[in-house]
Design an enzyme around this catalytic site. Structure first.
Site, mmCIF file in Angstrom:
data_model
loop_
_atom_site.group_PDB
_atom_site.id
_atom_site.type_symbol
_atom_site.label_atom_id
_atom_site.label_comp_id
_atom_site.label_asym_id
_atom_site.label_seq_id
_atom_site.Cartn_x
_atom_site.Cartn_y
_atom_site.Cartn_z
ATOM 1 N N THR A 118 0.803 -1.222 0.000
ATOM 2 C CA THR A 118 0.000 0.000 0.000
ATOM 3 C C THR A 118 0.836 1.273 0.000
ATOM 4 O O THR A 118 0.647 2.142 -0.858
ATOM 5 C CB THR A 118 -0.969 0.015 1.190
ATOM 6 O OG1 THR A 118 -0.220 -0.014 2.418
ATOM 7 C CG2 THR A 118 -1.916 -1.168 1.128
ATOM 8 N N THR A 136 0.579 -3.715 4.209
ATOM 9 C CA THR A 136 0.098 -2.345 4.387
ATOM 10 C C THR A 136 1.222 -1.427 4.868
ATOM 11 O O THR A 136 2.368 -1.841 5.017
ATOM 12 C CB THR A 136 -1.109 -2.316 5.326
ATOM 13 O OG1 THR A 136 -0.782 -2.965 6.557
ATOM 14 C CG2 THR A 136 -2.284 -3.054 4.708
ATOM 15 N N HIS A 137 0.875 -0.181 5.108
ATOM 16 C CA HIS A 137 1.850 0.886 5.304
ATOM 17 C C HIS A 137 2.937 0.540 6.315
ATOM 18 O O HIS A 137 2.682 -0.004 7.371
ATOM 19 C CB HIS A 137 1.141 2.179 5.745
ATOM 20 C CG HIS A 137 0.503 2.071 7.102
ATOM 21 N ND1 HIS A 137 1.183 2.350 8.269
ATOM 22 C CD2 HIS A 137 -0.745 1.686 7.481
ATOM 23 C CE1 HIS A 137 0.381 2.170 9.304
ATOM 24 N NE2 HIS A 137 -0.791 1.764 8.861
ATOM 25 N N ASP A 138 4.160 0.837 5.927
ATOM 26 C CA ASP A 138 5.335 0.752 6.797
ATOM 27 C C ASP A 138 5.717 -0.669 7.204
ATOM 28 O O ASP A 138 6.514 -0.854 8.121
ATOM 29 C CB ASP A 138 5.140 1.618 8.057
ATOM 30 C CG ASP A 138 4.829 3.057 7.711
ATOM 31 O OD1 ASP A 138 5.632 3.671 6.988
ATOM 32 O OD2 ASP A 138 3.771 3.567 8.136
#
Length: 212
Positions: A118, A136-138
């Site tokens: 993402t 997902t993020h990070d």
């Protein structure tokens, strides 16, 4: 290098070949150390010979596509044995994968169709990501990790070196799966998993050491 040699001839290798062709690469064939396979054809591509021989003969990029839940250290063993420089390894990303802004994927890694990164996801070298996985993020996925189909990683999750996450598993945001640990398919991981362990269930719990 647009030409590609795929090390291994099992299911993941053949899936990677299809992804590479879809991405516009020319796949020369497979390399496998099983002499019974030499000269045969898989998915329309030849098995050219043993790994060291083929990699040393052809002027082509390489991706190592071996390993399964019973032996998920195999990819690292072959990479170590070949001793190639990182620039010799291809990164194979299916055109139907989605990479969000700030996301990076290292050499020798494979992202199959439907994979989603993402935003600001870091995937290391020689990582295998199967279809329909969502990172997902990070998130950070270190070298030699394997993410099976349908896995979901919450934001900020970490898969340490060589971790294996089975099909359909869910990893809570911020959780770390330790190096060379295995998460069973369909598991729900709500807390950190130490290195070298096998966990499974909902919620996931320790089953045994990964070396036993």
């Amino acid at each position: 290098m647009n030409d590609l040699i795929i090390v291994g001839a099992g299911g993941f290798a053949r899936e990677t070949a299809a992804a590479a062709v879809a991405a516009g690469r020319r796949v020369l064939g497979f390399a496998d150390d099983d002499p019974a396979l030499h000269g045969t054809v898989r998915s329309g591509l030849p098995i050219l010979g043993g790994v060291a021989e083929v990699v040393g003969t052809y002027d082509a990029a390489v991706v190592v596509c071996v390993g399964n839940p019973r032996d998920y250290t195999a990819r690292k063993r072959i990479v170590d044995r070949l001793g190639l420089t990182p620039d010799r390894y291809a990164t194979v990303i299916h055109p139907a994968a989605s990479l969000g802004s700030g996301s990076v994927v290292g050499p020798g890694s494979v992202l199959l169709a439907g994979t989603v990164l993402t935003a600001d996801v870091v995937v290391g070298s020689h990582v295998a990501v199967m279809p329909q996985a969502v990172l997902t993020h990070d998130d950070r996925v270190l070298d030699y990790a394997t993410i099976a189909s349908g896995v979901r990683l919450g934001g900020g999750a970490v898969l340490d070196t060589g971790a294996y996450v089975g099909s359909g598993a869910l990893i809570r945001e911020g959780v770390t799966v330790g190096a060379w640990s295995l998460v069973g398919m369909g598991s729900v991981v709500l807390r950190d998993i130490p290195s070298g362990e096998v966990w499974a269930g909902n919620p996931a719990r320790l089953l045994r050491s990964s070396s036993s």
